[in-house]
Design an enzyme around this catalytic site. Structure first.
Site, PDB file in Angstrom:
ATOM      1  N   GLN A   1     -15.902  -2.567  15.924  1.00 43.89           N
ATOM      2  CA  GLN A   1     -15.386  -3.863  15.469  1.00 43.89           C
ATOM      3  C   GLN A   1     -16.517  -4.894  15.495  1.00 43.89           C
ATOM      4  O   GLN A   1     -17.250  -4.974  16.481  1.00 43.89           O
ATOM      5  CB  GLN A   1     -14.245  -4.339  16.373  1.00 43.89           C
ATOM      6  CG  GLN A   1     -13.023  -3.431  16.380  1.00 43.89           C
ATOM      7  CD  GLN A   1     -12.158  -3.586  15.141  1.00 43.89           C
ATOM      8  OE1 GLN A   1     -12.440  -4.386  14.249  1.00 43.89           O
ATOM      9  NE2 GLN A   1     -11.102  -2.786  15.061  1.00 43.89           N
TER      10      GLN A   1
ATOM     11  N   GLU B   1      -9.829  11.019  14.690  1.00 45.38           N
ATOM     12  CA  GLU B   1     -10.780  10.242  13.891  1.00 45.38           C
ATOM     13  C   GLU B   1     -11.520  11.199  12.953  1.00 45.38           C
ATOM     14  O   GLU B   1     -11.810  12.332  13.315  1.00 45.38           O
ATOM     15  CB  GLU B   1     -11.740   9.528  14.868  1.00 45.38           C
ATOM     16  CG  GLU B   1     -13.062   9.103  14.328  1.00 45.38           C
ATOM     17  CD  GLU B   1     -12.980   7.988  13.289  1.00 45.38           C
ATOM     18  OE1 GLU B   1     -12.247   7.016  13.485  1.00 45.38           O
ATOM     19  OE2 GLU B   1     -13.671   8.134  12.258  1.00 45.38           O
TER      20      GLU B   1
ATOM     21  N   CYS C   1      -6.675  -4.422   9.166  1.00 47.67           N
ATOM     22  CA  CYS C   1      -7.609  -5.448   8.696  1.00 47.67           C
ATOM     23  C   CYS C   1      -7.275  -5.851   7.260  1.00 47.67           C
ATOM     24  O   CYS C   1      -8.060  -6.537   6.620  1.00 47.67           O
ATOM     25  CB  CYS C   1      -9.045  -4.951   8.804  1.00 47.67           C
ATOM     26  SG  CYS C   1      -9.334  -3.418   7.919  1.00 47.67           S
TER      27      CYS C   1
ATOM     28  N   TYR D   1      -6.989   6.969  14.018  1.00 51.31           N
ATOM     29  CA  TYR D   1      -8.119   6.253  13.428  1.00 51.31           C
ATOM     30  C   TYR D   1      -8.883   5.575  14.573  1.00 51.31           C
ATOM     31  O   TYR D   1      -9.110   4.365  14.559  1.00 51.31           O
ATOM     32  CB  TYR D   1      -7.660   5.200  12.423  1.00 51.31           C
ATOM     33  CG  TYR D   1      -6.698   5.700  11.372  1.00 51.31           C
ATOM     34  CD1 TYR D   1      -7.176   6.237  10.186  1.00 51.31           C
ATOM     35  CD2 TYR D   1      -5.319   5.608  11.556  1.00 51.31           C
ATOM     36  CE1 TYR D   1      -6.293   6.683   9.211  1.00 51.31           C
ATOM     37  CE2 TYR D   1      -4.430   6.057  10.586  1.00 51.31           C
ATOM     38  CZ  TYR D   1      -4.929   6.591   9.416  1.00 51.31           C
ATOM     39  OH  TYR D   1      -4.049   7.019   8.457  1.00 51.31           O
TER      40      TYR D   1
ATOM     41  N   ASP E   1      -4.821   2.298  13.560  1.00 53.81           N
ATOM     42  CA  ASP E   1      -5.777   1.268  13.127  1.00 53.81           C
ATOM     43  C   ASP E   1      -6.542   1.789  11.911  1.00 53.81           C
ATOM     44  O   ASP E   1      -7.735   2.070  11.995  1.00 53.81           O
ATOM     45  CB  ASP E   1      -6.720   0.964  14.305  1.00 53.81           C
ATOM     46  CG  ASP E   1      -7.681  -0.166  13.998  1.00 53.81           C
ATOM     47  OD1 ASP E   1      -7.543  -0.808  12.936  1.00 53.81           O
ATOM     48  OD2 ASP E   1      -8.583  -0.406  14.820  1.00 53.81           O
TER      49      ASP E   1
HETATM   50  N1  SAH Z   1      -9.715   1.905  16.171  1.00 49.73           N
HETATM   51  C1  SAH Z   1     -11.124   1.814  16.028  1.00 49.73           C
HETATM   52  C2  SAH Z   1     -11.622   2.069  14.614  1.00 49.73           C
HETATM   53  C3  SAH Z   1     -10.875   1.389  13.502  1.00 49.73           C
HETATM   54  S1  SAH Z   1     -11.675   1.438  11.924  1.00 49.73           S
HETATM   55  C4  SAH Z   1     -11.644   0.480  16.551  1.00 49.73           C
HETATM   56  O1  SAH Z   1     -10.864  -0.424  16.858  1.00 49.73           O
HETATM   57  O2  SAH Z   1     -12.853   0.341  16.679  1.00 49.73           O
HETATM   58  C5  SAH Z   1     -10.923   2.757  11.122  1.00 49.73           C
HETATM   59  C6  SAH Z   1     -11.448   4.118  11.539  1.00 49.73           C
HETATM   60  O3  SAH Z   1     -10.711   5.079  10.780  1.00 49.73           O
HETATM   61  C7  SAH Z   1     -12.917   4.374  11.243  1.00 49.73           C
HETATM   62  O4  SAH Z   1     -13.541   4.834  12.418  1.00 49.73           O
HETATM   63  C8  SAH Z   1     -12.906   5.485  10.178  1.00 49.73           C
HETATM   64  O5  SAH Z   1     -13.978   6.410  10.317  1.00 49.73           O
HETATM   65  C9  SAH Z   1     -11.579   6.153  10.461  1.00 49.73           C
HETATM   66  N2  SAH Z   1     -10.928   6.861   9.330  1.00 49.73           N
HETATM   67  C10 SAH Z   1     -10.956   6.551   8.011  1.00 49.73           C
HETATM   68  N3  SAH Z   1     -10.179   7.397   7.312  1.00 49.73           N
HETATM   69  C11 SAH Z   1      -9.640   8.272   8.208  1.00 49.73           C
HETATM   70  C12 SAH Z   1      -8.743   9.386   8.101  1.00 49.73           C
HETATM   71  N4  SAH Z   1      -8.253   9.759   6.921  1.00 49.73           N
HETATM   72  N5  SAH Z   1      -8.400  10.029   9.223  1.00 49.73           N
HETATM   73  C13 SAH Z   1      -8.896   9.663  10.429  1.00 49.73           C
HETATM   74  N6  SAH Z   1      -9.744   8.617  10.592  1.00 49.73           N
HETATM   75  C14 SAH Z   1     -10.120   7.933   9.505  1.00 49.73           C
END
Ligand code: SAH
Length: 476
Positions: free
Chosen positions: A216, A266, A341, A245, A314
């Site tokens: 973030q 993830e 977001c 995620y 997320d």
């Molecule tokens: N929750 C974390 C990251 C949020 S950003 C935080 O707060 O820091 C969204 C995340 O989803 C990213 O790390 C991205 O790599 C991941 N992502 C994107 N598409 C995805 C999918 N289809 N399955 C799993 N993760 C995914």
């Protein structure tokens, strides 16, 4: 908050990153609040937006694209919106100030070392981008130099000169990106100095961040966002929690002390590696992280009828996909904390979830991106309570139903148990439980056709599920 705070950026109109730079901060907050309220009002009340005291230089990640001007100088900045023309940016109101200074030094060193910026049109030159990550809590700084080739001429001297000018830098990485792409980073990282990662602290936990992992961008607001998300989750220590995620595992690991079991999923392998490392770094022993597409992973969990109490989700700006949302409805966790977001895809996904067994209870916008048009939102959803469904016209006295037997068919009970618990139950099992509860059942339902045959006994877990269904349909 932010009454008189104004932004004055000389390149705002050409850069395009700060769409709200012309507005006082209080007005920015008001507009974001109104936007989220408008989109979420069909679902739940929206609490006051969480803004920043000091909304400047909050970004912990700074990216600059490199180019050369006609007189051979190296310039760095951002692409003009919708083009690959570089708008020079020396100072940015929302980026970290140390990062700005480091970028200026890299520009100078590139000239001194006669390293040319890459030119896309001519496919000539070497250096494409600079990416800098600064850790708010630890002060660590990671510099990533993105080049088209894995060669940096006189690399040791270059790094030495960079560190001499900025001893606060803790890691330098050369990233190789030889593709014609708008993605900043390529796949290969070569560590030139330090561990090649940095550590930051959020909500009392330490996190390792690799160049390729998502983190973030506004650490101060992230702590507020996570605090609200944890508050919404209402954990008591007994729950199985899924962080979907999960990136480097930040949300889940901040919740790990308050639940029995944590699962993270993830897609990005570098982030999963970080998440696993971060669990160990914080002595969290009840967590496991998986590298998979979240939608497919959840479908598999639903098929395996894995129990799930609380889900943090997320997703990226595009929101979740149908696989994921469908599986959430089958898994039926008690609570879902949705962090987003992008309010537009959030509203789309809430429409699905609230149509399929959940209700949204409340939401809070958090201003993670002052000066820009973006806003983060956290929403709490819970299982629609059986009471809510039954309340409509099922008052026994009013309906004068004396024989509760007539309330739900075997099919309806089966469907309810499947949806709520992910369990398949047979007519035989339902009749056994009904009989135990003193309800009338047809003659043959739990009797075998052959006198000597063994009758299958309903397992305890299924019995409990059927009892819940009978209670739901007010049959007991
Ligand atoms: N929750 C974390 C990251 C949020 S950003 C935080 O707060 O820091 C969204 C995340 O989803 C990213 O790390 C991205 O790599 C991941 N992502 C994107 N598409 C995805 C999918 N289809 N399955 C799993 N993760 C995914």
């Amino acid at each position: 908050m932010g009454g008189e705070i104004r932004f004055a950026c000389p390149v705002a109109s050409r850069c395009g990153g700060c769409q709200m730079a012309h507005l006082p901060y209080a007005e920015q907050l008001r507009r974001k609040q109104a936007w989220v309220r408008e989109l979420l009002s069909p679902f739940c009340p929206v609490e006051d937006i969480v803004g920043m005291e000091n909304p400047f230089h909050y970004r912990n990640k700074t990216h600059a694209v490199l180019a050369g001007d006609r007189s051979g100088n190296v310039i760095s900045g951002v692409y003009r919106m919708g083009t690959h023309q570089v708008v020079p940016v020396d100072k940015c109101l929302i980026q970290n100030e140390k990062a700005d200074a480091i970028i200026a030094t890299v520009r100078r060193l590139l000239r001194e070392f006669k390293i040319r910026p890459y030119r896309e049109d001519a496919r000539a030159g070497l250096m494409r981008h600079i990416l800098i990550r600064t850790a708010r809590a630890t002060g660590q700084i990671l510099v990533v130099l993105v080049a088209v080739q894995p060669i940096l001429p006189r690399k040791n001297d270059f790094v030495r000169a960079l560190l001499a000018a900025h001893p606060e830098i803790t890691s330098v990485v050369l990233n190789v990106n030889d593709r014609a792409t708008s993605m900043v980073l390529g796949k290969r990282d070569i560590v030139l100095y330090g561990p090649g990662t940095i550590e930051d602290v959020l909500c009392g936990k330490t996190f390792r961040i690799s160049p390729q992992s998502f983190y973030q961008v506004n650490s101060e607001q992230t702590e507020r966002l996570y605090a609200r998300a944890l508050d919404y989750a209402g954990l008591r220590g007994t729950e199985t929690v899924l962080d979907a995620y999960c990136g480097i595992g930040t949300i889940g690991l901040c919740a790990a002390d308050r639940c029995a079991r944590l699962i993270g999923v993830e897609l990005n392998p570098a982030a999963v590696k970080d998440a696993t490392w971060n669990a160990g770094r914080n002595r969290v022993r009840n967590a496991k992280f998986y590298c998979a597409d979240a939608g497919r992973f959840l479908l598999r969990m639903a098929e395996a009828r894995q129990p799930l109490d609380v889900l943090f989700m997320d997703p990226p700006r595009s929101g979740s996909d149908e696989n994921f949302l469908r599986a959430v409805c089958t898994l039926a966790p008690k609570r879902v904390v949705y962090i987003s977001c992008n309010p537009t895809t959030l509203a789309r996904d809430l429409a699905y979830l609230t149509k399929h067994g959940f209700r949204a209870l409340r939401a809070t916008p958090v201003d993670m991106f002052p000066c820009t048009e973006h806003v983060e939102t956290v929403v709490l959803l819970s299982q629609q309570k059986p009471d809510d469904i039954v309340r409509v016209g099922l008052d026994l006295d009013e309906l004068d139903i004396t024989s509760a037997e007539s309330k739900a068919t075997y099919q309806e009970i089966k469907a309810y148990v499947w949806k709520k618990f992910g369990l398949k139950v047979s007519t035989l099992y339902i009749s056994q439980v009904k009989r135990k509860c003193g309800l009338d059942v047809g003659q043959n339902y739990n009797r075998s056709k052959r006198e000597d045959a063994k009758v299958l006994r309903c397992p305890l877990e299924k019995e409990e599920a059927i009892r819940t269904a009978l209670r739901h349909f007010q049959m007991i």
